[in-house]
Design a protein around this motif. Structure first.
Motif, PDB file in Angstrom:
ATOM      1  N   ARG A 110       7.132  -9.293  13.924  1.00 15.61           N
ATOM      2  CA  ARG A 110       6.848  -8.177  13.014  1.00 15.61           C
ATOM      3  C   ARG A 110       7.028  -8.656  11.569  1.00 15.61           C
ATOM      4  NH1 ARG A 110      10.058  -6.185  17.173  1.00 15.61           N
ATOM      5  NH2 ARG A 110       8.940  -4.740  18.526  1.00 15.61           N
ATOM      6  N   SER A 111       6.026  -9.338  11.063  1.00 17.80           N
ATOM      7  CA  SER A 111       6.130  -9.951   9.737  1.00 17.80           C
ATOM      8  C   SER A 111       6.482  -8.957   8.641  1.00 17.80           C
ATOM      9  CB  SER A 111       4.823 -10.661   9.381  1.00 17.80           C
ATOM     10  OG  SER A 111       4.604 -11.717  10.276  1.00 17.80           O
ATOM     11  N   TRP A 112       5.908  -7.755   8.698  1.00 21.10           N
ATOM     12  CA  TRP A 112       6.186  -6.775   7.637  1.00 21.10           C
ATOM     13  C   TRP A 112       7.678  -6.457   7.593  1.00 21.10           C
ATOM     14  CZ3 TRP A 112       2.832  -6.030   4.003  1.00 21.10           C
ATOM     15  CH2 TRP A 112       1.483  -6.213   4.274  1.00 21.10           C
ATOM     16  N   ASP A 113       8.286  -6.208   8.767  1.00 24.14           N
ATOM     17  CA  ASP A 113       9.710  -5.903   8.810  1.00 24.14           C
ATOM     18  C   ASP A 113      10.542  -7.113   8.408  1.00 24.14           C
ATOM     19  OD1 ASP A 113       9.081  -3.354   9.700  1.00 24.14           O
ATOM     20  OD2 ASP A 113       9.317  -3.901  11.814  1.00 24.14           O
ATOM     21  N   PHE A 114      10.149  -8.297   8.871  1.00 23.46           N
ATOM     22  CA  PHE A 114      10.863  -9.537   8.558  1.00 23.46           C
ATOM     23  C   PHE A 114      10.908  -9.771   7.049  1.00 23.46           C
ATOM     24  CE2 PHE A 114      10.766 -14.213   8.001  1.00 23.46           C
ATOM     25  CZ  PHE A 114      11.978 -14.527   8.600  1.00 23.46           C
ATOM     26  N   LEU A 115       9.832  -9.423   6.359  1.00 25.55           N
ATOM     27  CA  LEU A 115       9.760  -9.599   4.904  1.00 25.55           C
ATOM     28  C   LEU A 115      10.352  -8.417   4.138  1.00 25.55           C
ATOM     29  CD1 LEU A 115       6.157 -11.084   4.680  1.00 25.55           C
ATOM     30  CD2 LEU A 115       8.317 -12.302   4.420  1.00 25.55           C
ATOM     31  N   GLY A 116      10.848  -7.430   4.879  1.00 34.01           N
ATOM     32  CA  GLY A 116      11.433  -6.267   4.221  1.00 34.01           C
ATOM     33  C   GLY A 116      10.388  -5.306   3.689  1.00 34.01           C
ATOM     34  N   LEU A 117       9.205  -5.299   4.279  1.00 35.93           N
ATOM     35  CA  LEU A 117       8.119  -4.461   3.780  1.00 35.93           C
ATOM     36  C   LEU A 117       7.740  -3.378   4.783  1.00 35.93           C
ATOM     37  CD1 LEU A 117       5.929  -7.367   2.394  1.00 35.93           C
ATOM     38  CD2 LEU A 117       7.529  -5.929   1.113  1.00 35.93           C
ATOM     39  N   GLY A 118       8.651  -3.070   5.720  1.00 42.12           N
ATOM     40  CA  GLY A 118       8.370  -2.091   6.765  1.00 42.12           C
ATOM     41  C   GLY A 118       8.483  -0.661   6.268  1.00 42.12           C
ATOM     42  N   LEU A 129       4.489  -4.726  -3.003  1.00 46.81           N
ATOM     43  CA  LEU A 129       3.243  -4.587  -2.252  1.00 46.81           C
ATOM     44  C   LEU A 129       2.063  -4.291  -3.179  1.00 46.81           C
ATOM     45  CD1 LEU A 129       4.275  -2.576   0.938  1.00 46.81           C
ATOM     46  CD2 LEU A 129       3.244  -4.835   0.856  1.00 46.81           C
ATOM     47  N   ARG A 130       2.275  -3.380  -4.132  1.00 51.03           N
ATOM     48  CA  ARG A 130       1.201  -3.030  -5.069  1.00 51.03           C
ATOM     49  C   ARG A 130       0.816  -4.247  -5.908  1.00 51.03           C
ATOM     50  NH1 ARG A 130       1.309  -2.101  -9.961  1.00 51.03           N
ATOM     51  NH2 ARG A 130       3.517  -1.649 -10.164  1.00 51.03           N
ATOM     52  N   LYS A 131       1.826  -4.974  -6.417  1.00 46.67           N
ATOM     53  CA  LYS A 131       1.554  -6.148  -7.248  1.00 46.67           C
ATOM     54  C   LYS A 131       0.828  -7.253  -6.466  1.00 46.67           C
ATOM     55  CE  LYS A 131       5.359  -5.697 -10.516  1.00 46.67           C
ATOM     56  NZ  LYS A 131       6.647  -6.253 -10.970  1.00 46.67           N
ATOM     57  N   ALA A 132       1.119  -7.330  -5.175  1.00 42.33           N
ATOM     58  CA  ALA A 132       0.491  -8.347  -4.334  1.00 42.33           C
ATOM     59  C   ALA A 132      -0.826  -7.848  -3.741  1.00 42.33           C
ATOM     60  CB  ALA A 132       1.440  -8.755  -3.217  1.00 42.33           C
ATOM     61  N   ASN A 133      -1.335  -6.732  -4.282  1.00 45.96           N
ATOM     62  CA  ASN A 133      -2.598  -6.155  -3.827  1.00 45.96           C
ATOM     63  C   ASN A 133      -2.563  -5.895  -2.320  1.00 45.96           C
ATOM     64  OD1 ASN A 133      -5.085  -5.052  -4.375  1.00 45.96           O
ATOM     65  ND2 ASN A 133      -6.184  -7.004  -4.174  1.00 45.96           N
ATOM     66  N   TYR A 134      -1.390  -5.485  -1.843  1.00 49.47           N
ATOM     67  CA  TYR A 134      -1.163  -5.133  -0.436  1.00 49.47           C
ATOM     68  C   TYR A 134      -1.560  -6.255   0.528  1.00 49.47           C
ATOM     69  CZ  TYR A 134      -0.236  -0.612  -2.409  1.00 49.47           C
ATOM     70  OH  TYR A 134       0.304   0.393  -3.163  1.00 49.47           O
ATOM     71  N   GLY A 135      -1.388  -7.500   0.063  1.00 47.82           N
ATOM     72  CA  GLY A 135      -1.622  -8.658   0.928  1.00 47.82           C
ATOM     73  C   GLY A 135      -3.073  -9.065   1.088  1.00 47.82           C
TER      74      GLY A 135
END
Length: 148
Positions: A110-118, A129-135
């Motif tokens: 679960r990459s999103w959770d692992f990166l703290g983006l869950g 997330l916004r700055k990274a254009n949501y990946g």
């Protein structure tokens, strides 16, 4: 089924199917032979058996040692070999590499959770997330576990 259970089932199956002729010093090796020389998958597999038979001195022993034949995207196989047999195979001109099989444990599924983006995001993570254009246009990683 979670990844650990799937791996345990596969490991149990592999242990059950290991050739009886494999002695205690045999290990699983991956033999990479590069681009397929034949379009017919059965011809690719036959070439794997032939090269192994020349190492074992017997077609029957080569059939017992082979665990898997890679025959679609490239040519190669996994086989139970001793260190000496692996060294012999590595000297064949059609063999690119012979490496012992290694197991790498997955860090996350679960990459999103692992990166703290869950789902439980902190405000600064939402901003990230916004700055990274949501990946968009970003690949975090592609892992081929070898399990199918």
């Amino acid at each position: 089924m979670d990844p650990r259970t799937a791996f345990s089932c596969c490991a149990l199956l592999l242990i059950t199917l290991l050739p009886l002729s494999a002695n205690a010093s045999s290990k699983l090796y991956i033999v990479y032979m590069g681009e397929k020389k034949h379009d017919d998958p059965s011809a690719v597999t036959a070439s794997h058996h032939d090269i192994l038979a020349s190492v074992f001195g017997s077609k029957d022993e080569s059939l017992k040692s082979i665990v898997y034949s890679y025959k679609h995207g490239f040519s190669g196989f996994a086989a139970m070999l001793t260190g000496t047999q692996a060294e012999m195979l590595a000297k064949f001109p059609e063999v690119i590499s012979v490496k012992p099989n290694t197991y790498h444990e997955a860090q996350t599924t679960r990459s999103w959770d692992f990166l703290g983006l869950g789902l439980n995001k902190l405000p600064q993570q939402t901003d990230l997330l916004r700055k990274a254009n949501y990946g968009e246009d970003i690949i975090i990683g592609v892992i081929d576990s070898g399990l199918s």
